[in-house]
Design a protein around this motif. Structure first.
Motif, mmCIF file in Angstrom:
data_model
loop_
_atom_site.group_PDB
_atom_site.id
_atom_site.type_symbol
_atom_site.label_atom_id
_atom_site.label_comp_id
_atom_site.label_asym_id
_atom_site.label_seq_id
_atom_site.Cartn_x
_atom_site.Cartn_y
_atom_site.Cartn_z
ATOM 1 N N MET A 1 -65.017 13.602 105.738
ATOM 2 C CA MET A 1 -63.845 12.996 105.102
ATOM 3 C C MET A 1 -64.247 12.394 103.757
ATOM 4 O O MET A 1 -65.378 11.931 103.580
ATOM 5 N N SER A 2 -63.302 12.378 102.821
ATOM 6 C CA SER A 2 -63.622 11.900 101.476
ATOM 7 C C SER A 2 -62.483 11.032 100.950
ATOM 8 O O SER A 2 -61.432 10.922 101.562
ATOM 9 N N TRP A 3 -62.728 10.428 99.802
ATOM 10 C CA TRP A 3 -61.716 9.629 99.098
ATOM 11 C C TRP A 3 -61.473 10.262 97.737
ATOM 12 O O TRP A 3 -62.418 10.531 96.988
ATOM 13 N N LEU A 4 -60.201 10.495 97.442
ATOM 14 C CA LEU A 4 -59.821 11.048 96.148
ATOM 15 C C LEU A 4 -59.641 9.916 95.147
ATOM 16 O O LEU A 4 -58.918 8.956 95.420
ATOM 17 N N VAL A 5 -60.296 10.036 93.998
ATOM 18 C CA VAL A 5 -60.137 9.061 92.925
ATOM 19 C C VAL A 5 -59.349 9.726 91.808
ATOM 20 O O VAL A 5 -59.852 10.607 91.112
ATOM 21 N N THR A 6 -58.089 9.321 91.646
ATOM 22 C CA THR A 6 -57.315 9.829 90.519
ATOM 23 C C THR A 6 -57.769 9.086 89.269
ATOM 24 O O THR A 6 -57.984 7.880 89.297
ATOM 25 N N GLY A 7 -57.954 9.817 88.178
ATOM 26 C CA GLY A 7 -58.483 9.183 86.973
ATOM 27 C C GLY A 7 -59.962 8.865 87.105
ATOM 28 O O GLY A 7 -60.473 7.964 86.430
ATOM 29 N N GLY A 8 -60.652 9.618 87.935
ATOM 30 C CA GLY A 8 -62.064 9.336 88.208
ATOM 31 C C GLY A 8 -63.022 9.681 87.092
ATOM 32 O O GLY A 8 -64.223 9.393 87.191
ATOM 33 N N ALA A 9 -62.510 10.299 86.009
ATOM 34 C CA ALA A 9 -63.357 10.569 84.845
ATOM 35 C C ALA A 9 -63.156 9.524 83.750
ATOM 36 O O ALA A 9 -63.710 9.648 82.662
ATOM 37 N N GLY A 10 -62.368 8.497 84.041
ATOM 38 C CA GLY A 10 -62.144 7.424 83.079
ATOM 39 C C GLY A 10 -63.151 6.301 83.247
ATOM 40 O O GLY A 10 -63.984 6.313 84.148
ATOM 41 N N TYR A 11 -63.024 5.314 82.396
ATOM 42 C CA TYR A 11 -63.959 4.179 82.374
ATOM 43 C C TYR A 11 -64.003 3.444 83.713
ATOM 44 O O TYR A 11 -65.072 3.276 84.320
ATOM 45 N N ILE A 12 -62.851 3.037 84.217
ATOM 46 C CA ILE A 12 -62.817 2.325 85.497
ATOM 47 C C ILE A 12 -63.027 3.300 86.649
ATOM 48 O O ILE A 12 -63.824 3.044 87.567
ATOM 49 N N GLY A 13 -62.340 4.434 86.616
ATOM 50 C CA GLY A 13 -62.453 5.399 87.700
ATOM 51 C C GLY A 13 -63.866 5.887 87.923
ATOM 52 O O GLY A 13 -64.295 6.074 89.072
ATOM 53 N N ALA A 14 -64.615 6.098 86.846
ATOM 54 C CA ALA A 14 -65.990 6.568 86.988
ATOM 55 C C ALA A 14 -66.870 5.531 87.677
ATOM 56 O O ALA A 14 -67.793 5.878 88.419
ATOM 57 N N HIS A 15 -66.585 4.257 87.437
ATOM 58 C CA HIS A 15 -67.326 3.202 88.149
ATOM 59 C C HIS A 15 -66.932 3.172 89.624
ATOM 60 O O HIS A 15 -67.780 2.921 90.496
ATOM 61 N N VAL A 16 -65.651 3.418 89.922
ATOM 62 C CA VAL A 16 -65.198 3.490 91.311
ATOM 63 C C VAL A 16 -65.917 4.633 92.034
ATOM 64 O O VAL A 16 -66.360 4.483 93.179
ATOM 65 N N VAL A 17 -66.044 5.775 91.383
ATOM 66 C CA VAL A 17 -66.734 6.929 91.970
ATOM 67 C C VAL A 17 -68.168 6.563 92.325
ATOM 68 O O VAL A 17 -68.656 6.863 93.429
ATOM 69 N N ARG A 18 -68.850 5.888 91.425
ATOM 70 C CA ARG A 18 -70.240 5.489 91.690
ATOM 71 C C ARG A 18 -70.331 4.474 92.824
ATOM 72 O O ARG A 18 -71.259 4.511 93.635
ATOM 73 N N ALA A 19 -69.362 3.567 92.874
ATOM 74 C CA ALA A 19 -69.369 2.574 93.943
ATOM 75 C C ALA A 19 -69.080 3.219 95.298
ATOM 76 O O ALA A 19 -69.628 2.788 96.321
ATOM 77 N N LEU A 20 -68.226 4.221 95.335
ATOM 78 C CA LEU A 20 -67.974 4.946 96.575
ATOM 79 C C LEU A 20 -69.255 5.583 97.099
ATOM 80 O O LEU A 20 -69.587 5.457 98.280
ATOM 81 N N THR A 21 -69.966 6.263 96.216
ATOM 82 C CA THR A 21 -71.216 6.915 96.607
ATOM 83 C C THR A 21 -72.225 5.891 97.108
ATOM 84 O O THR A 21 -72.877 6.086 98.142
ATOM 85 N N ALA A 22 -72.355 4.784 96.382
ATOM 86 C CA ALA A 22 -73.290 3.740 96.782
ATOM 87 C C ALA A 22 -72.909 3.126 98.121
ATOM 88 O O ALA A 22 -73.773 2.663 98.877
ATOM 89 N N PRO A 182 -75.283 2.902 82.251
ATOM 90 C CA PRO A 182 -75.400 3.105 80.795
ATOM 91 C C PRO A 182 -74.775 4.388 80.288
ATOM 92 O O PRO A 182 -74.617 4.564 79.072
ATOM 93 N N THR A 183 -74.385 5.296 81.183
ATOM 94 C CA THR A 183 -73.749 6.533 80.745
ATOM 95 C C THR A 183 -72.222 6.430 80.723
ATOM 96 O O THR A 183 -71.552 7.386 80.346
ATOM 97 N N VAL A 184 -71.681 5.272 81.109
ATOM 98 C CA VAL A 184 -70.228 5.095 81.159
ATOM 99 C C VAL A 184 -69.847 3.853 80.363
ATOM 100 O O VAL A 184 -70.381 2.772 80.608
ATOM 101 N N TYR A 185 -68.936 4.011 79.421
ATOM 102 C CA TYR A 185 -68.525 2.868 78.608
ATOM 103 C C TYR A 185 -67.044 2.986 78.277
ATOM 104 O O TYR A 185 -66.427 4.040 78.446
ATOM 105 N N ASP A 186 -66.464 1.882 77.838
ATOM 106 C CA ASP A 186 -65.038 1.815 77.524
ATOM 107 C C ASP A 186 -64.786 2.481 76.176
ATOM 108 O O ASP A 186 -65.319 2.049 75.147
ATOM 109 N N THR A 187 -63.973 3.529 76.180
ATOM 110 C CA THR A 187 -63.691 4.251 74.939
ATOM 111 C C THR A 187 -62.276 3.992 74.421
ATOM 112 O O THR A 187 -61.821 4.669 73.500
ATOM 113 N N SER A 188 -61.578 3.010 75.014
ATOM 114 C CA SER A 188 -60.203 2.743 74.599
ATOM 115 C C SER A 188 -60.137 2.202 73.175
ATOM 116 O O SER A 188 -60.893 1.295 72.819
ATOM 117 N N PRO A 189 -59.222 2.716 72.354
ATOM 118 C CA PRO A 189 -59.061 2.195 70.994
ATOM 119 C C PRO A 189 -58.248 0.909 70.952
ATOM 120 O O PRO A 189 -58.000 0.373 69.877
#
Length: 326
Positions: A1-22, A182-189
Motif C-alpha cells: 500500500m502507498s500514499w499518493l502525494v499530489t504536488g509531490g514535485a513542489g517545494y512542500i510536496g517534495a519534503h512530504v515525499v521524503r518524510a513518508l519514505t523516512a 539541500p536539493t530542494v528549495y523554495d522557487t516561488s517568486p
C-alpha cells in the motif's frame, strides 16, 4: 500500500515525499510541473506527470499503486495573484479537489490529508489564532482553501455509513520556509525568503513593506515554520488516519509567538554574511499587523513542534539556494 502525494514535485510536496519514505511509508507522486520540478522527486519514487483535473488519470494512479491515502498538497498558492486570477484559482484548488475526491471514492481510497492554509482566517482581530477563530478569507486563494475543507467535510458526512467512509483532516499553516534537503528549495517568486535571496544575489537591497505597524518593531508579525516540520505533521496525520485513530477536522501548524519581518531580515544578514539595511517601502493594502496561530492542538495529536530557530530556518534555505547555483 502507498500514499499518493499530489504536488509531490513542489517545494512542500517534495519534503512530504521524503518524510513518508523516512517514516517507512511508500510515496507516489502526481504533479503537472506547473510550479514543481521533476528533479525534486527522489530517484525510485513513482512519478506520474499530469493534472489532478484529469479524473481518469487520478483514478488509474490510485488503483495502479494500491493507494491507501492521499496527501493533497497540489494547488495554486499565490494569494495576491489569485485576486487577478480567481477563475484559475478556483479551477486548480476547488474543482481539482472535487475531482480528486470523486476519483478516491471510485477507487475506494478513504484517507486524505489536505494542505489548507491560514488564509482561511483572513485578517483576524485576535492575538492568537485557534482552530475555532472565525473564518473570513480575504482572497480567492483563501476562499478556495476553505471550500476545499468544506468538500472534505461534506464528503465525510455523505460517506459516513458506507463501506469506505472518508476520513480526513486539514492542516492550516502560514509561511513555510527553510529546507530539509539541500536539493530542494523554495522557487516561488512571491515568498519572502526566495525574494530576499534573489535580491541579495543580484546585489540589490531588500525592502520591508511598512514599518509603522502596531508591533514591537513596527513590522508585520507572522508565523514562519520550517518545511521539514510541516512535512512531519503531514506524515503524522496520515499515520493517524490509516491507524483509525481519532483526528480533528483541522489543525493549525502555528508557532504561538511569530516573527517580525525585521527579525527575518536581521537573520538574513547574519546568516548570509551580506550586511544590508532594508529599504522601507509603503504598506501593502490589507496587510494586518499580526497573524500568529497556536499549534497546541497539533502538538497534542500530531507531535507538532517548532524544532528550528530563525537562524536555522534561514541557514537551511540559504544553503539549498546556493547549492542550486545561479
Amino acid at each position: 500500500m502507498s500514499w499518493l502525494v499530489t504536488g509531490g514535485a513542489g517545494y512542500i510536496g517534495a519534503h512530504v515525499v521524503r518524510a513518508l519514505t523516512a517514516g517507512g511509508l511508500v510515496p507516489v507522486v502526481i504533479d503537472d510541473l506547473s510550479s514543481g520540478h521533476a528533479s525534486f522527486v527522489p530517484e525510485g519514487v513513482p512519478f506520474v506527470q499530469g493534472s489532478i483535473l484529469d479524473r481518469a488519470l487520478v483514478e488509474d494512479t490510485l488503483r495502479a499503486h494500491h493507494v491507501e491515502g492521499v496527501i493533497h498538497v497540489a494547488g495554486y498558492k499565490y494569494a495576491g495573484v489569485s485576486v487577478q486570477r480567481p477563475l484559475h484559482t478556483y479551477a486548480q484548488n476547488v474543482e481539482a479537489t472535487r475531482i480528486l475526491l470523486e476519483a478516491m471514492q471510485a477507487a475506494d481510497v478513504s484517507n486524505i490529508v489536505f494542505s489548507s492554509s491560514a488564509a482561511v482566517y483572513g485578517t483576524p482581530d485576535v492575538d492568537l489564532v485557534t482552530e475555532d477563530t472565525p473564518k473570513a478569507p480575504a482572497s480567492p486563494y483563501g476562499e478556495s482553501k476553505l471550500i476545499g475543507e468544506w468538500l472534505l467535510r461534506d464528503q465525510g458526512i455523505a460517506t459516513a455509513g458506507s463501506e469506505h467512509p472518508l476520513r480526513h483532516t486539514s492542516l492550516r499553516y502560514f509561511n513555510v520556509v527553510g529546507s530539509g534537503d539541500p536539493t530542494v528549495y523554495d522557487t516561488s517568486p512571491h515568498n519572502l525568503f526566495p525574494v530576499v535571496f534573489e535580491t541579495l544575489l543580484a546585489g540589490r537591497t531588500p525592502r520591508i513593506n511598512g514599518d509603522d505597524y502596531n508591533t514591537l518593531d513596527g513590522t508585520n508579525m507572522r508565523d514562519y515554520v520550517h518545511v521539514a516540520d510541516i512535512a512531519l505533521a503531514h506524515i503524522a496525520a496520515a499515520q493517524r488516519l490509516s491507524g483509525g485513530e481519532p483526528i480533528e477536522p483541522a489543525y493549525n501548524l502555528g508557532s504561538g509567538d511569530g516573527l517580525s519581518v525585521r527579525q527575518i531580515m536581521d537573520a538574513m544578514a547574519r546568516v548570509t554574511g551580506i550586511a544590508f539595511t532594508p529599504e522601507i517601502a509603503p504598506r501593502r493594502p490589507g496587510d494586518p499587523d499580526r497573524i500568529v496561530a497556536s499549534g497546541e492542538l497539533a502538538a497534542r495529536d500530531l507531535g507538532w513542534a517548532m524544532r528550528s530557530s530563525v537562524d536555522d530556518m534561514v541557514q537551511t534555505a540559504w544553503d539549498a539556494r546556493r547549492a542550486a547555483g545561479a
